[in-house]
Write a protein that holds these residues in place. Sequence first.
Motif, PDB file in Angstrom:
ATOM      1  N   ALA A  34      -0.870   1.164   4.491  1.00  8.16           N
ATOM      2  CA  ALA A  34      -0.249   0.161   5.351  1.00  8.16           C
ATOM      3  C   ALA A  34      -0.898   0.171   6.721  1.00  8.16           C
ATOM      4  O   ALA A  34      -1.112   1.232   7.323  1.00  8.16           O
ATOM      5  CB  ALA A  34       1.248   0.425   5.481  1.00  8.16           C
ATOM      6  N   TRP A  38       0.158  -5.649   6.933  1.00 10.87           N
ATOM      7  CA  TRP A  38      -0.576  -5.766   5.676  1.00 10.87           C
ATOM      8  C   TRP A  38      -0.569  -4.462   4.891  1.00 10.87           C
ATOM      9  O   TRP A  38      -0.345  -3.374   5.434  1.00 10.87           O
ATOM     10  CB  TRP A  38      -2.045  -6.135   5.946  1.00 10.87           C
ATOM     11  CG  TRP A  38      -2.257  -7.402   6.678  1.00 10.87           C
ATOM     12  CD1 TRP A  38      -2.123  -8.683   6.212  1.00 10.87           C
ATOM     13  CD2 TRP A  38      -2.653  -7.537   8.054  1.00 10.87           C
ATOM     14  NE1 TRP A  38      -2.408  -9.594   7.190  1.00 10.87           N
ATOM     15  CE2 TRP A  38      -2.743  -8.918   8.333  1.00 10.87           C
ATOM     16  CE3 TRP A  38      -2.956  -6.621   9.052  1.00 10.87           C
ATOM     17  CZ2 TRP A  38      -3.119  -9.406   9.577  1.00 10.87           C
ATOM     18  CZ3 TRP A  38      -3.321  -7.097  10.301  1.00 10.87           C
ATOM     19  CH2 TRP A  38      -3.398  -8.477  10.552  1.00 10.87           C
ATOM     20  N   VAL A  39      -0.890  -4.613   3.603  1.00  7.91           N
ATOM     21  CA  VAL A  39      -1.273  -3.488   2.757  1.00  7.91           C
ATOM     22  C   VAL A  39      -2.775  -3.584   2.538  1.00  7.91           C
ATOM     23  O   VAL A  39      -3.291  -4.634   2.136  1.00  7.91           O
ATOM     24  CB  VAL A  39      -0.550  -3.525   1.395  1.00  7.91           C
ATOM     25  CG1 VAL A  39      -0.998  -2.344   0.534  1.00  7.91           C
ATOM     26  CG2 VAL A  39       0.956  -3.509   1.580  1.00  7.91           C
ATOM     27  N   LEU A 100       2.441  -7.784   3.717  1.00 10.35           N
ATOM     28  CA  LEU A 100       3.550  -6.965   3.242  1.00 10.35           C
ATOM     29  C   LEU A 100       4.655  -7.813   2.612  1.00 10.35           C
ATOM     30  O   LEU A 100       5.316  -7.388   1.661  1.00 10.35           O
ATOM     31  CB  LEU A 100       4.124  -6.138   4.401  1.00 10.35           C
ATOM     32  CG  LEU A 100       3.477  -4.783   4.666  1.00 10.35           C
ATOM     33  CD1 LEU A 100       3.956  -4.221   5.996  1.00 10.35           C
ATOM     34  CD2 LEU A 100       3.786  -3.812   3.545  1.00 10.35           C
ATOM     35  N   LEU A 105       7.314  -3.022  -2.994  1.00 11.73           N
ATOM     36  CA  LEU A 105       7.005  -1.615  -2.743  1.00 11.73           C
ATOM     37  C   LEU A 105       7.734  -0.747  -3.763  1.00 11.73           C
ATOM     38  O   LEU A 105       8.918  -0.948  -4.031  1.00 11.73           O
ATOM     39  CB  LEU A 105       7.397  -1.228  -1.322  1.00 11.73           C
ATOM     40  CG  LEU A 105       6.678  -2.007  -0.213  1.00 11.73           C
ATOM     41  CD1 LEU A 105       7.175  -1.570   1.160  1.00 11.73           C
ATOM     42  CD2 LEU A 105       5.169  -1.820  -0.315  1.00 11.73           C
ATOM     43  N   TRP A 253       6.548   4.581   2.177  1.00 11.84           N
ATOM     44  CA  TRP A 253       5.247   4.952   2.715  1.00 11.84           C
ATOM     45  C   TRP A 253       5.232   6.433   3.058  1.00 11.84           C
ATOM     46  O   TRP A 253       6.128   6.929   3.733  1.00 11.84           O
ATOM     47  CB  TRP A 253       4.916   4.121   3.949  1.00 11.84           C
ATOM     48  CG  TRP A 253       4.802   2.661   3.642  1.00 11.84           C
ATOM     49  CD1 TRP A 253       5.702   1.677   3.951  1.00 11.84           C
ATOM     50  CD2 TRP A 253       3.731   2.020   2.937  1.00 11.84           C
ATOM     51  NE1 TRP A 253       5.253   0.473   3.484  1.00 11.84           N
ATOM     52  CE2 TRP A 253       4.050   0.646   2.855  1.00 11.84           C
ATOM     53  CE3 TRP A 253       2.540   2.475   2.370  1.00 11.84           C
ATOM     54  CZ2 TRP A 253       3.218  -0.279   2.226  1.00 11.84           C
ATOM     55  CZ3 TRP A 253       1.714   1.561   1.742  1.00 11.84           C
ATOM     56  CH2 TRP A 253       2.046   0.200   1.681  1.00 11.84           C
TER      57      TRP A 253
END
Length: 404
Positions: A34, A38-39, A100, A105, A253
């Motif tokens: 991350a 954004w990823v 994101l 997730l 995360w």
Amino acid sequence: MTWLDLGDDAPFDAWTLPYGAFSAAGEEPRVGAAVGPWVLDLAPLAAAEGLDGAHLFAQSTLNPFLAAGRRAWDAVRGWVLELVTEEAHRELVEPHLVPLGDVELRLPFTVADYVDFYASQTHAENVGQLFRPDSPDLPAAWRHLPIGYHGRAGTVVVSGTPVVRPSGQRRAGGPGSSVTFGPSARLDIEAEAGFVVGTPSALGTRVPVGAFEDHVFGMVLVNDWSARDIQAFEYVPLGPFLGKSFATSVSPWVVPLAALAPARVSPPPRSPAVASYLEDGEPCGLDVEFEVVWNGTVVSRPPLRDLYWTPAQQLAHLTVNGASLRTGDLYASGTISGPRPGASGCFLELTWNGADPVRLADGTQRTFLENGDTVTIRATAPGPAGTRQRLGEVTGTITPPPAP
């Protein structure tokens, strides 16, 4: 520091670079980092650069990457830092920045074992006063070793997963009152730091304090939901069981330990002197500040820097009897509470077992969690050059128990 336009409200900066598992547009889950909103999709980036470990990022969880060990962790972090800080990589990176808001997730790693410690002195003393008013605040062993218990790996869930109110046996009132069965009436949170093991250890060996960073990959935020009425009835003599095994939420995360280097601090003074296997010659504490948000109202800010037993000591104690580590093991600090007002890491302490309700921004008062309540736990820590880095969040909403 970066060619990316992150803005002041970015969930993660270009230093923290946490890892997680995500899926987009019906695709199979894979590993990303991350940065900003954004990823960074690591699998195609690594393939484009011809990296030997590219296949590790095409997996559905972090476990294969975790198992690769510290040299791989450091190498990948150096590579990702270079990608997001050097303008020359913009053309390569931009096509692999996934918003994101467009991804789902996942639980970032498959949990092998879960251990929860009891490492905050303020929390331990407060619980002693509330649960054992006729006994010393701290258990006899507390200042000698990090006390902990085994939880259930199968009920560790990713942030955002609904938390079903548990049922169990509990006393209707004080000591000697009748025992009833039903939904918990004293449902609580516990704000904790969790540590994710990457490199395993062999059965029958010990992991010393100094080897902490060789085995632990990073940190997640943890909410170890707790049913206090069920816990209070069951915990003698073997400790928590059904009062804590129904759900433990973790952030999606995992912040690598390398990102937390600017947050390293010395732990508080200890007395008596610790056993030799728990001695720590360098700063092993972490200056992380948590924030507990109850239905949109910030109600507490617990400090991890006050933790009596550090994560490195917890790992050393966990293995001192020869217990092995496995990739994906999770161990947590236990509730983080500080001595100052407004620093409690659970509602048991914050409301003093319901005697002092909390008023939320909408005018309602709360002691313990009601159905529909949402709790979000966030954290920040010092970053490089005097910055402050965000470490993510873990959230959950209480839903009613199933019909009998």
